[in-house]
Design an enzyme around this catalytic site. Structure first.
Site, short mmCIF file in Angstrom:
data_model
loop_
_atom_site.label_atom_id
_atom_site.label_comp_id
_atom_site.label_asym_id
_atom_site.label_seq_id
_atom_site.Cartn_x
_atom_site.Cartn_y
_atom_site.Cartn_z
N PHE A 220 0.86 -1.18 0.00
CA PHE A 220 0.00 0.00 0.00
C PHE A 220 0.90 1.23 0.00
CE2 PHE A 220 -2.20 3.58 1.82
CZ PHE A 220 -3.42 3.55 1.16
N ASP A 329 9.45 3.04 1.44
CA ASP A 329 8.29 3.78 1.92
C ASP A 329 8.18 3.60 3.44
OD1 ASP A 329 5.78 4.61 2.73
OD2 ASP A 329 4.69 3.60 1.11
N LYS A 360 2.91 10.54 8.56
CA LYS A 360 2.31 10.03 9.80
C LYS A 360 3.01 10.55 11.06
CE LYS A 360 -0.16 6.15 7.80
NZ LYS A 360 -1.51 6.66 8.07
N THR A 384 1.56 23.88 -4.83
CA THR A 384 1.43 25.22 -4.27
C THR A 384 2.19 25.38 -2.96
OG1 THR A 384 -0.74 25.54 -5.29
CG2 THR A 384 -0.22 26.95 -3.41
#
Length: 504
Positions: A220, A329, A360, A384
């Site tokens: 995931f 990851d 997290k 942005t």
């Protein structure tokens, strides 16, 4: 130590804190009142349940929300002013020991004094009110924030960073970095040609080369279009959404306990590494080469499957051999829950991974990466805001607290006791608790069936313990870094109680 500051002395100092709070909101504002209320709350001695979960008030709020927003994943509504330490309090007054912590995202527990104090000053107010577009107009202190906060805990060997807002956008842009580097290699290091630029505007080669990212079954990495192409944990994430059709390989599935299946698990490592090699060769043959590999140290959503140090060493060696990049990851595993700031540090890799993504427990998001992956042109990795300075103000307090209170050592110590307790439960109730695996307090076990898992987690909630699940039959532990022996004693006792009821 601040983590052991008595409530009385902290409340006594509220008058010193409140002037700073006033700078973040108008005098008498709800924000100011909420800060004061949160600071005055003491962590419960244990779970206290007054209704079922979700209770009447949560159900009412769910119904109201449903008129405006479809969010069927909500479990209950929370009173964040009353939540404290390792306890989450819902709007019905239930006080639960939280061993899931907002999907592994709360580093020090709720309303930690150090974090409440960190947000009191004008720097936080300025950051929130003016929210700079960091890639164009950063504030004067931005360099210091990066150096003193994020780079102070950078994975060894990675001296560059790109800030982001969340784990998904971190992974999305990290994959772009790998594609950009591989494309540069295909061009022989030359600058873009006019043909490259013109064809890119048409979505055609050579400006849009054929490349892929290798990922793993059970992974995931996020829910954006690119990240869904490397996510393989739940069908509901993927159904109806077109993806890139990139290659997928097997992530090791070990037999437990590990010390009794050393040979079998080594064979599994070899099998999975050989499959990675085969995928790389096949993609080259098919004209869509693999530019990089994305992998989690633990497949946290796909069932908490671990990869061994030997397997990760082998994976890195394959990447080096084929001149492709390794992206680890650490969105869920980073930030200290394994006893080190970064779980891959446990693997003793010969050199740093090429890229490490985070979010997290790190509160912000971003990508640590090697020097040669730096974008060579403006706006290649850009949005942005490109991060959030206010999060670094809070993260600074988190990191200082981790170091001052020696929380990584605490996580290691409590994790060892957790393993001992889980081994005893596995021996007593093997149908309910099996295959416990962990590093630090980042742990999980399997139940024999999904039905037993549901009974267990439902029973634990009635007992006042909030747990998380993943995969088909897995229960996962994701406590905060301040989770200590008294919290563990409650967790183990409740697991014993509920497990005994199910087994009888």
């Amino acid at each position: 130590m601040l983590s052991k500051m008595r409530l009385g002395s902290y409340s006594h100092n509220l008058r010193k804190i409140l002037p700073g709070i006033e700078s973040c909101g108008p005098k008498g504002s709800r924000y100011q009142s909420a800060m004061a209320a949160a600071a005055a709350v003491k962590e419960p001695e244990g779970p206290q349940m007054v209704t079922e979960v979700p209770g009447p008030r949560s159900k009412q709020l769910m119904s109201e929300l449903d008129e405006m927003q479809s969010m069927k994943t909500i479990q209950f509504f929370v009173d964040y002013e009353k939540s404290q330490g390792n306890y989450i309090v819902d709007v019905d007054g239930n006080k639960m020991l939280d061993v899931f912590t907002q999907i592994s995202s709360v580093p020090l527990g709720y309303n930690h004094p150090a974090l409440l104090e960190a947000v009191k000053g004008s720097a936080m107010a300025t950051s929130l009110v003016n929210r700079p577009a960091l890639g164009v107009f950063p504030g004067a202190n931005w360099n210091n924030s990066l150096r003193d906060v994020l780079m102070s805990v950078a994975p060894p060997g990675l001296n560059n960073i790109i800030t982001m807002m969340c784990g998904t956008c971190s992974n999305e842009n990290a994959m772009k970095l790998m594609f950009m580097k591989y494309a540069e290699h295909l061009r022989g290091g030359k600058e873009f040609s006019q043909a490259d630029l013109d064809s890119a505007m048409q979505g055609q080669m050579p400006g849009i080369p054929k490349m892929s990212i290798l990922s793993f079954h059970g992974s995931f990495h996020g829910r954006s279009i690119g990240c869904l192409s490397v996510t393989h944990s739940k069908a509901i994430h993927l159904v109806d959404i077109p993806n890139m059709g990139w290659p997928v390989s097997d992530f090791p599935r070990y037999k437990y306990p590990l010390d009794q299946f050393v040979r079998e698990n080594a064979v599994e490592d070899s099998r999975c590494l050989a499959m990675v090699q085969d995928k790389i060769h096949q993609q080259l043959k098919d004209g869509c080469p693999i530019a990089g590999i994305i992998v989690e140290p633990v497949q946290a959503e796909g069932g908490d499957h671990h990869g061994s140090a030997a397997w990760f060493m082998g994976l890195q060696a394959i990447c080096k051999k084929h001149n492709i990049r390794l992206l680890i990851d650490e969105v869920q595993t980073g930030g200290g829950a394994t006893g080190k700031m970064w779980m891959h540090e446990h693997f003793n890799l010969p050199e740093a991974p090429d890229l490490v993504t985070f979010s997290k427990k790190m509160l912000s998001g971003g990508i640590y990466h090697k020097e040669d992956l730096r974008p060579q042109h403006g706006a290649r990795i850009f949005n942005t805001w490109v991060g959030e300075p206010s999060k670094l103000i809070i993260l600074d307090a988190v990191i200082k607290t981790i170091k001052r209170d020696n929380l990584l050592a605490q996580v290691t110590r409590v994790g060892a006791s957790m393993t001992k307790g889980m081994n005893e439960l596995q021996a007593k109730y093997p149908n309910i608790f099996a295959n416990f695996r962990s590093l630090g307090t980042f742990g999980a076990f399997d139940c024999s069936t999904p039905e037993i898992r549901d009974k267990l987690t439902g029973g634990m909630r009635k007992e006042g313990v909030h747990l998380g699940v993943c995969g088909e039959t897995t229960v996962r532990f994701r406590p905060s870094l301040t989770f200590d022996e008294k919290h563990l004693e409650i967790l183990m006792g409740k697991l014993q109680t509920v497990g005994g009821k199910i087994d009888s």
